[in-house]
Motif scaffolding. Structure first.
Motif, mmCIF file in Angstrom:
data_model
loop_
_atom_site.group_PDB
_atom_site.id
_atom_site.type_symbol
_atom_site.label_atom_id
_atom_site.label_comp_id
_atom_site.label_asym_id
_atom_site.label_seq_id
_atom_site.Cartn_x
_atom_site.Cartn_y
_atom_site.Cartn_z
ATOM 1 N N UNK A 91 0.807 -1.227 0.000
ATOM 2 C CA UNK A 91 0.000 0.000 0.000
ATOM 3 C C UNK A 91 0.843 1.281 0.000
ATOM 4 N N UNK A 92 2.080 1.190 -0.441
ATOM 5 C CA UNK A 92 3.003 2.328 -0.506
ATOM 6 C C UNK A 92 3.361 2.900 0.857
ATOM 7 N N UNK A 93 3.154 2.126 1.932
ATOM 8 C CA UNK A 93 3.540 2.588 3.266
ATOM 9 C C UNK A 93 5.051 2.801 3.350
ATOM 10 N N UNK A 94 5.812 2.101 2.502
ATOM 11 C CA UNK A 94 7.267 2.284 2.497
ATOM 12 C C UNK A 94 7.644 3.723 2.153
ATOM 13 N N UNK A 95 6.874 4.342 1.271
ATOM 14 C CA UNK A 95 7.147 5.738 0.917
ATOM 15 C C UNK A 95 6.876 6.661 2.094
ATOM 16 N N UNK A 96 5.796 6.385 2.825
ATOM 17 C CA UNK A 96 5.489 7.173 4.022
ATOM 18 C C UNK A 96 6.602 6.986 5.041
ATOM 19 N N UNK A 97 7.056 5.745 5.217
ATOM 20 C CA UNK A 97 8.112 5.444 6.178
ATOM 21 C C UNK A 97 9.405 6.168 5.816
ATOM 22 N N UNK A 98 9.721 6.247 4.530
ATOM 23 C CA UNK A 98 10.910 6.999 4.112
ATOM 24 C C UNK A 98 10.790 8.470 4.478
ATOM 25 N N UNK A 99 9.577 9.005 4.446
ATOM 26 C CA UNK A 99 9.365 10.385 4.864
ATOM 27 C C UNK A 99 9.597 10.570 6.352
ATOM 28 N N UNK A 100 9.319 9.536 7.133
ATOM 29 C CA UNK A 100 9.468 9.589 8.589
ATOM 30 C C UNK A 100 10.925 9.358 8.998
ATOM 31 N N UNK A 101 11.544 8.318 8.444
ATOM 32 C CA UNK A 101 12.886 7.910 8.891
ATOM 33 C C UNK A 101 13.978 8.349 7.927
ATOM 34 N N UNK A 102 13.691 8.293 6.659
ATOM 35 C CA UNK A 102 14.693 8.590 5.638
ATOM 36 C C UNK A 102 14.761 7.426 4.668
ATOM 37 N N UNK A 103 15.604 7.558 3.677
ATOM 38 C CA UNK A 103 15.671 6.517 2.652
ATOM 39 C C UNK A 103 16.316 5.241 3.194
ATOM 40 N N UNK A 104 15.973 4.131 2.552
ATOM 41 C CA UNK A 104 16.528 2.835 2.939
ATOM 42 C C UNK A 104 17.948 2.751 2.396
ATOM 43 N N UNK A 105 18.901 2.550 3.298
ATOM 44 C CA UNK A 105 20.305 2.458 2.886
ATOM 45 C C UNK A 105 20.785 1.022 2.811
ATOM 46 N N UNK A 106 20.141 0.150 3.561
ATOM 47 C CA UNK A 106 20.596 -1.237 3.553
ATOM 48 C C UNK A 106 19.433 -2.169 3.853
ATOM 49 N N UNK A 107 19.319 -3.178 3.038
ATOM 50 C CA UNK A 107 18.301 -4.203 3.239
ATOM 51 C C UNK A 107 19.033 -5.531 3.386
ATOM 52 N N UNK A 108 18.792 -6.220 4.480
ATOM 53 C CA UNK A 108 19.428 -7.519 4.700
ATOM 54 C C UNK A 108 18.424 -8.585 4.279
ATOM 55 N N UNK A 109 18.794 -9.419 3.302
ATOM 56 C CA UNK A 109 17.859 -10.451 2.830
ATOM 57 C C UNK A 109 17.443 -11.412 3.940
ATOM 58 N N UNK A 110 16.216 -11.920 3.824
ATOM 59 C CA UNK A 110 15.657 -12.815 4.837
ATOM 60 C C UNK A 110 16.539 -14.020 5.116
ATOM 61 N N UNK A 111 17.101 -14.634 4.063
ATOM 62 C CA UNK A 111 17.890 -15.845 4.276
ATOM 63 C C UNK A 111 19.113 -15.592 5.145
ATOM 64 N N UNK A 112 19.705 -14.423 5.037
ATOM 65 C CA UNK A 112 20.846 -14.076 5.885
ATOM 66 C C UNK A 112 20.388 -13.896 7.331
ATOM 67 N N UNK A 113 19.254 -13.222 7.504
ATOM 68 C CA UNK A 113 18.727 -13.010 8.856
ATOM 69 C C UNK A 113 18.355 -14.339 9.519
ATOM 70 N N UNK A 114 17.828 -15.288 8.738
ATOM 71 C CA UNK A 114 17.509 -16.618 9.268
ATOM 72 C C UNK A 114 18.799 -17.325 9.666
ATOM 73 N N UNK A 115 19.820 -17.275 8.802
ATOM 74 C CA UNK A 115 21.113 -17.909 9.100
ATOM 75 C C UNK A 115 21.749 -17.333 10.364
ATOM 76 N N UNK A 116 21.557 -16.041 10.603
ATOM 77 C CA UNK A 116 22.109 -15.397 11.801
ATOM 78 C C UNK A 116 21.267 -15.657 13.049
ATOM 79 N N UNK A 117 20.087 -16.209 12.870
ATOM 80 C CA UNK A 117 19.208 -16.500 14.003
ATOM 81 C C UNK A 117 18.412 -15.301 14.494
ATOM 82 N N UNK A 118 18.372 -14.223 13.696
ATOM 83 C CA UNK A 118 17.634 -13.023 14.083
ATOM 84 C C UNK A 118 16.134 -13.231 13.871
ATOM 85 N N UNK A 119 15.778 -13.856 12.765
ATOM 86 C CA UNK A 119 14.389 -14.205 12.493
ATOM 87 C C UNK A 119 14.326 -15.695 12.165
#
Length: 132
Positions: A91-119
């Protein structure tokens, strides 16, 4: 409280907390719950102007008017960090979020986060109920 404790252990300094009726704003780092600030933001505006690092935990919840007001109140922050394991929203909430926090500088893929045990990958079971 868990994020506050983890940050204090990592940073080796006191971290503020504004959530669930508790209020202690600390100039360097403060963890704030959006539901409390939604109701009482005016009480904290002066203190929030002094926050240097603003962390939006579960930041997808801040893609709204409340997130914008919190962001505006923290006008002197040097760094803004948004953390979320929620997939991009259609629903384009990502654009609203960028207005609140700023642009996305880094996205960590899900598979890496799973391997690290974060999710964790969801474990979904469908159980047949014969006659509810």
């Amino acid at each position: 409280d868990d994020l506050k404790k983890s940050l204090e252990d990592y940073l080796d300094e006191e971290v503020g907390l504004v959530v669930g009726g508790k209020k202690h704003v600390w100039k360097n780092v403060t963890v704030a719950g959006c539901s409390l600030l939604r109701k009482r933001l005016e009480e904290y505006k002066e203190e929030l102007e002094e926050v240097d690092l603003l962390i939006f935990d579960e930041c997808h919840h801040y893609a709204n008017d409340t997130g914008e007001k919190i962001s505006d109140a923290c006008k002197n922050t040097s760094y803004r960090l948004g953390l979320s394991a929620t997939p991009k929203q259609a629903n384009n909430a990502d654009l609203v979020l960028e207005g609140v926090i700023g642009s996305i500088h880094h996205h960590i893929p899900d598979d890496i986060m799973v391997d690290l045990g974060v999710i964790h990958k969801p474990d979904v079971h469908f159980i047949e109920i014969p006659d509810p």
